[in-house]
Motif scaffolding. Structure first.
Motif, PDB file in Angstrom:
ATOM      1  N   ARG B  77      -4.665  -7.260  -0.243  1.00  0.00           N
ATOM      2  CA  ARG B  77      -3.826  -6.060  -0.245  1.00  0.00           C
ATOM      3  C   ARG B  77      -2.824  -6.160  -1.388  1.00  0.00           C
ATOM      4  O   ARG B  77      -2.149  -7.182  -1.527  1.00  0.00           O
ATOM      5  N   ASN B  79       0.470  -4.510  -2.407  1.00  0.00           N
ATOM      6  CA  ASN B  79       1.475  -3.706  -1.704  1.00  0.00           C
ATOM      7  C   ASN B  79       2.441  -3.027  -2.664  1.00  0.00           C
ATOM      8  O   ASN B  79       3.085  -3.698  -3.471  1.00  0.00           O
ATOM      9  N   PHE B  81       4.871   0.920  -2.722  1.00  0.00           N
ATOM     10  CA  PHE B  81       5.104   2.255  -2.154  1.00  0.00           C
ATOM     11  C   PHE B  81       4.846   3.317  -3.206  1.00  0.00           C
ATOM     12  O   PHE B  81       5.411   3.272  -4.295  1.00  0.00           O
ATOM     13  N   TYR B  82       3.984   4.254  -2.899  1.00  0.00           N
ATOM     14  CA  TYR B  82       3.792   5.413  -3.759  1.00  0.00           C
ATOM     15  C   TYR B  82       3.112   6.489  -2.934  1.00  0.00           C
ATOM     16  O   TYR B  82       2.220   6.192  -2.145  1.00  0.00           O
ATOM     17  N   GLN B  85      -0.625   6.842  -2.246  1.00  0.00           N
ATOM     18  CA  GLN B  85      -1.245   5.669  -1.644  1.00  0.00           C
ATOM     19  C   GLN B  85      -1.108   5.797  -0.143  1.00  0.00           C
ATOM     20  O   GLN B  85      -0.028   5.619   0.407  1.00  0.00           O
ATOM     21  N   LYS B  87      -1.846   4.102   2.516  1.00  0.00           N
ATOM     22  CA  LYS B  87      -1.378   3.001   3.362  1.00  0.00           C
ATOM     23  C   LYS B  87      -0.166   2.303   2.751  1.00  0.00           C
ATOM     24  O   LYS B  87       0.365   1.368   3.317  1.00  0.00           O
ATOM     25  N   ASP B  88       0.240   2.739   1.585  1.00  0.00           N
ATOM     26  CA  ASP B  88       1.250   2.051   0.796  1.00  0.00           C
ATOM     27  C   ASP B  88       0.824   0.631   0.440  1.00  0.00           C
ATOM     28  O   ASP B  88       1.640  -0.220   0.123  1.00  0.00           O
ATOM     29  N   TYR B  89      -0.463   0.399   0.526  1.00  0.00           N
ATOM     30  CA  TYR B  89      -1.069  -0.757  -0.140  1.00  0.00           C
ATOM     31  C   TYR B  89      -2.468  -0.357  -0.563  1.00  0.00           C
ATOM     32  O   TYR B  89      -3.059   0.557   0.007  1.00  0.00           O
ATOM     33  N   ASP B 270       6.492  -6.461  -7.693  1.00  0.00           N
ATOM     34  CA  ASP B 270       5.936  -7.620  -7.006  1.00  0.00           C
ATOM     35  C   ASP B 270       4.988  -7.067  -5.948  1.00  0.00           C
ATOM     36  O   ASP B 270       5.423  -6.491  -4.960  1.00  0.00           O
ATOM     37  N   ARG B 272       3.007  -8.503  -3.911  1.00  0.00           N
ATOM     38  CA  ARG B 272       2.889  -9.278  -2.669  1.00  0.00           C
ATOM     39  C   ARG B 272       1.436  -9.305  -2.168  1.00  0.00           C
ATOM     40  O   ARG B 272       1.139  -8.989  -1.021  1.00  0.00           O
ATOM     41  N   TYR B 273       0.535  -9.669  -3.061  1.00  0.00           N
ATOM     42  CA  TYR B 273      -0.873  -9.790  -2.670  1.00  0.00           C
ATOM     43  C   TYR B 273      -1.034 -10.779  -1.518  1.00  0.00           C
ATOM     44  O   TYR B 273      -0.400 -11.828  -1.498  1.00  0.00           O
ATOM     45  N   PHE B 274      -1.870 -10.442  -0.568  1.00  0.00           N
ATOM     46  CA  PHE B 274      -2.317 -11.432   0.420  1.00  0.00           C
ATOM     47  C   PHE B 274      -3.681 -10.985   0.950  1.00  0.00           C
ATOM     48  O   PHE B 274      -4.056  -9.834   0.797  1.00  0.00           O
ATOM     49  N   PRO B 275      -4.441 -11.920   1.516  1.00  0.00           N
ATOM     50  CA  PRO B 275      -5.803 -11.594   1.943  1.00  0.00           C
ATOM     51  C   PRO B 275      -5.811 -10.435   2.935  1.00  0.00           C
ATOM     52  O   PRO B 275      -5.025 -10.422   3.877  1.00  0.00           O
ATOM     53  N   PRO B 277      -6.567  -8.746   6.041  1.00  0.00           N
ATOM     54  CA  PRO B 277      -7.058  -9.288   7.308  1.00  0.00           C
ATOM     55  C   PRO B 277      -8.029  -8.363   8.043  1.00  0.00           C
ATOM     56  O   PRO B 277      -8.666  -8.793   9.004  1.00  0.00           O
TER      57      PRO B 277
END
Lengths: 484, 475
Positions: B77, B79, B81-82, B85, B87-89, B270, B272-275, B277
């Motif tokens: 993801r 992340n 805000f826009y 978008q 889901k905002d990600y 930033d 804030r990438y993360f896998p 889930p």
């Protein structure tokens, strides 16, 4: 109030045989809620007309000679983070003000197909963040066993509704203990299935890699009946296990002869003395029933809480980003889009939700990711490996569900750390994705219910129910029918 | 000082899958706003993504065509805000892309490295309303989520290119490959293929990279070339006057012909990438990869080689350009079939590269059989070049019609040999003086007679055949 003491198995049998009408059962449940829920506040919304309509459909099926399903006419409470088509789904948050999902959660659809009657949407901690249901934007739920006590959380509404006899069964969601802990505090059975066993489609996400929907019931058998209805593959959830869930209901009475039970001292240490005593008694009961009981240490479980409070907020910070005022729910207007986002979220989220969003955002930030989120994921692997070692010598584990009996309303609401400690025994199963269950086993010195937790490796729900039923049978005093 | 341009391109390609990346909504351009939407691509609470297998296959085709390794991959993801978008990600492949480590060979043989070609979802489309539509001055914005969740593959090149011409060649060749794989329709004007260019300068002969700028909003190959030239000149002016280039994202203003700093998104995003889930890892096994490979047709380079082979050793210069155009437009099968039917390669190629290509998409829709019939008629002399072109236009306008019938209706029916001979004899009889001069060696009068015969036959005669008849009578 005959139905309040009648379990789901008996009720469904009565409705299927035509001995009772689903309408009558539903009307009684609605009447009980109307009479007593003002005080308890289990429900955020009662589905009167919808429930009666569904009951009539069940009765019509019976009249036509069709099978109305294994939960025919059984009233059920739905935690208000389960999407219901056209019916407000709030997650007990102001941010979802006015939002009506255009679709049903998969579990809601399965319940309807099984003939169950959804009588209401139940109260919860906002976005399932909390252990007392005090974080609801719409006021707390009270424990049917003591009006000054919390029901636990976050699925406190569903748990209390079962404990109060409003509904024989209910659905909750469990991210760090949110089914098992309120089940323990309310004196009912609550079970978290293996991650992927039950579809999450239509469950408003808190922490996607930990969330799992599961049953509440007054008996282990009823919990198994409900679990069998909601379990199974769902093509709409990519994390749903890609094979059928074997039925558990028929074999809950198979006993615990020869089952290797590990009494996990790490899931007892630090709990209140009467909680420890009840777990020991439950272990003795299992031993007496032919199980091979021994103590086991899994020290790695102690790290679970810390890892959880990084992983869950991290995922939540992303999952809750969509509540930005653009498409649905609350919108607080401001001069531009970014200011509108901020104003909306400031007004729409409660303190605990904001705390976790900030925590999670921080944990995922550049420069901190490795130290926090990545490290927490490594701990998660450690916990999983530790469980695997334990299950090499045990079939199931036994421990406490919650460290204490139900605490007083307001007692921990201003102390997040004390509140978080409530989940210390339940969190490891979420991190591992394993099934676990809380079964009522006597009371504490304060007369409030205590739950014993049974844990099993992935996919072993059948064994879990089997062992829990032995514990249930040996329980000192039934706590069912509280508050009547 | 002499400066060297260093260019890398990031190309976003919308996949031509029937449905979106994570839901069953139609993937279509130009539909009524917010009609191809559902709880999933709107990011409604409780909805979950399910990966589209067809999109994965198209992405694997791209990777295969670009000689990438297809690897076990996962989604993350991103992340931010826009409002476009949902889901905002954004769900995107991050540290584990599906395709990595490939290359693309330009028509001149130069190889550009391909770092990765990963999958991600597109965002919705924002339209700023009021005050000229610029983001800073708009009254409000409208969002169309039809594009939300449309599958993309982002193809990231190595910074291997050294001129705007090379960058254009890369983009053009990549476009041809995307179309040949069936992964994309390659329409830059509709946003099916979007190019961002990373441009920096360094002193010629050095190896360290200079500070780069990323240029966005390049909607055509022409824009790409112009923008790179402008940006290189801008950076050179800065460097030569002792200033430094700031790393930033710049917007290409096509009308003004310059790049400008984008509205300061320079809050050092930033992400804030993360896998992700909600999705499981994507690990295409060898059998799946092989099925994808086996189902792929030849790539543009192979197809150019095949067309060139039709000319033996003689395809040169202008014909090489025609071959490139025909392959880019996907018209090479028509040429090959015509040649197979006995039509001279040069004629088939010319009609495809010139007249048919000029018809754009409509040209591509012409049935191959119609094209072959038409160039056959021209090759046999049943139609003159002018007539053949007219019939081609008519056939493209109405692809249901048979070219022979069209030719008849247009009055282009070829004259039989006897009729032609009679017409020629009649014209000679009517112009004895001119005929005498032609007979005495004034060759240029052939044109005069051809013209007269054409007039007499209402253009039904074939000029070449008339010339041949004149020569026969003279010799």
């Amino acid at each position: 109030m005959s139905d309040g003491t009648m379990g789901a198995v008996e009720l469904a049998a009565a409705v299927r045989s035509g001995a009772r009408s689903a309408r009558a059962v539903t009307e009684e449940a609605l009447a009980a809620v109307a009479a007593r829920d003002d005080e308890l506040h289990c429900f955020l919304r009662v589905l009167g007309d919808e429930a009666l309509e569904q009951a009539d459909a069940v009765d019509a099926a019976v009249a036509r000679g069709q099978d109305p399903g294994p939960l025919a006419g059984v009233p059920v409470g739905l935690k208000d983070n389960l999407c219901t088509r056209g019916i407000p789904t709030t997650c007990a948050s102001r941010i979802l003000d006015g939002w009506r999902p255009p679709y049903d959660a998969t579990v809601v659809r399965m319940l309807r197909q099984a003939g169950a009657i959804a009588v209401g949407k139940t109260n919860m901690d906002e976005f399932a963040m909390g252990s007392s249901t005090e974080n609801s934007a719409f006021g707390p739920t009270r424990n049917p066993h003591g009006r000054d006590r919390v029901p636990g959380g976050s699925s406190g509404g569903s748990a209390a509704a079962v404990a109060a006899g409003f509904t024989p069964i209910g659905l909750g969601s469990d991210t760090g203990g949110s089914i098992r802990q309120p089940a323990a505090l309310c004196g009912v059975v609550g079970m978290k299935p293996t991650y992927g066993r039950v579809s999450r489609y239509g469950l408003v996400a808190f922490a996607s890699s930990l969330d799992q929907i599961g049953p509440f019931a007054t008996t282990v058998e009823d919990a198994a009946l409900l679990f069998d209805v909601i379990a199974g593959h769902d093509p709409l959830d990519s994390t749903s296990l890609p094979y059928p869930s074997p039925p558990t209901f028929e074999s809950t009475g198979a006993g615990s002869e020869g089952v290797r039970v590990g009494v996990c001292t790490d899931l007892i240490d630090g709990c209140a003395p009467d909680v420890v005593a009840r777990v020991r008694e439950a272990a003795d009961a299992l031993s007496a029933a032919g199980a091979k009981v021994e103590e086991i240490r899994i020290p790695e479980l102690a790290y679970g809480l810390s890892a959880y409070y990084l992983i869950a907020p991290a995922e939540a910070s992303s999952n809750l980003a969509r509540y930005d005022g653009v498409r649905y729910g609350l919108r607080v207007d401001a001069e531009d889009a970014a200011a509108m986002n901020t104003a909306t979220r400031t007004a729409g989220f409660g303190a605990e939700v904001k705390r976790r969003i900030m925590l999670g955002t921080y944990a995922l930030s550049a420069g901190y990711y490795d130290a926090y989120y990545a490290q927490a994921q490594r701990v998660r692997t450690l916990v999983l490996e530790a469980f695997a070692r334990a299950y090499a010598s045990c079939d199931v584990l036994l421990g406490a569900t919650a460290p204490t009996t139900a605490f007083a309303l307001g007692e921990k609401v201003d102390d997040p750390m004390a509140m978080y400690m409530n989940d210390v025994c339940t969190i490891p199963s979420n991190l591992a994705g394993h099934p676990a269950l809380s079964v009522p086993f006597g009371t504490g010195g304060d007369g409030l219910p205590i739950g014993v937790q049974v844990l099993a490796p992935a996919l072993a729900e059948g064994l879990l129910f089997q062992v829990a039923r032995v514990v249930e049978a040996a329980a000192p005093s039934p706590t069912r029918g509280a508050g009547q | 000082m002499t400066w060297e341009m260093v260019i890398g391109l990031e190309v976003h390609c919308e996949l031509a899958s029937a449905t979106k990346l994570f839901c069953g909504c139609r993937n279509a351009f130009g539909d009524e706003p917010n009609t191809n939407i559902c709880p999933i691509c709107l990011g409604l609470p409780g909805s979950l993504p399910v990966l589209n297998a067809q999109a994965v296959e198209l992405a694997m085709r791209i990777g295969t065509a670009l000689h990438c390794e297809i690897r076990p991959s996962s989604f993350a993801r991103k992340n931010y805000f826009y409002p476009d978008q949902a889901k905002d990600y954004q769900i995107s492949q991050y540290d584990e892309p599906l395709n990595a480590g490939g290359w693309l060979e330009l028509p001149d043989g130069f190889r550009v490295g391909v770092t990765r070609a990963h999958m991600e979802e597109d965002t919705g489309k924002l339209t700023h309303v009021g005050e000229g539509g610029r983001i800073n001055s708009a009254h409000h914005a409208l969002v169309d989520y039809n594009r939300s969740g449309v599958p993309l593959v982002e193809i990231v090149s190595e910074p291997d290119m050294r001129s705007s011409a090379q960058a254009r060649d890369y983009a053009a060749e990549l476009r041809g490959i995307l179309m040949a794989t069936g992964a994309s329709d390659g329409r830059m004007e509709e946003g099916s293929m979007r190019v961002d260019a990373n441009v920096s300068l360094r002193p010629a002969g050095t190896t360290a990279f200079g500070t780069r700028c990323e240029i966005k909003n390049l909607n055509s190959l022409r824009s790409l070339g112009r923008a790179i030239e402008y940006e290189a000149a801008r950076q050179m002016a800065l460097l030569e006057s002792g200033e430094r280039v700031d790393q930033e994202t710049r917007h290409w203003d096509e009308a003004a012909g310059r790049t400008e700093p984008m509205r300061s998104k320079e809050e050092a995003n930033d992400y804030r990438y993360f896998p992700e889930p909600d999705l499981v890892p994507l690990v295409p096994d060898a059998a799946w990869q092989e099925r994808v490979r086996a189902a792929m047709g030849p790539m543009p380079a192979d197809r150019r080689a095949a067309l060139s082979a039709l000319f033996g050793d003689t395809a040169l210069g202008a014909q090489a350009d025609q071959i490139r155009a025909v392959v880019d437009l996907g018209l090479d099968t028509m040429v090959e079939q015509a040649v197979g039917a006995g039509v001279p390669a040069a004629l088939a190629l010319a009609r495809a590269a010139n007249e048919l290509a000029a018809e754009g998409d409509r040209g591509r829709a012409l049935p191959i059989g119609s094209f072959v019939t038409l160039v056959e008629m021209e090759a046999k002399g049943e139609l003159s070049a002018t007539q053949a072109k007219a019939v081609l236009r008519a056939a493209v306008a109405d692809v249901e019609r048979d070219p022979r019938q069209l030719a008849r209706e247009m009055g282009f029916e070829a004259l039989g040999a006897d009729t032609l001979a009679t017409a020629v004899a009649d014209v000679i009889a009517a112009h004895p003086d001119e005929w005498a001069r032609y007979m005495s060696g004034e060759d240029k009068l052939a044109g005069y007679f051809i013209n007269e015969v054409m007039t007499a036959t209402a253009n039904k005669a074939n000029g070449k055949e008339v010339a041949a008849e004149l020569r026969r009578l003279r010799d």
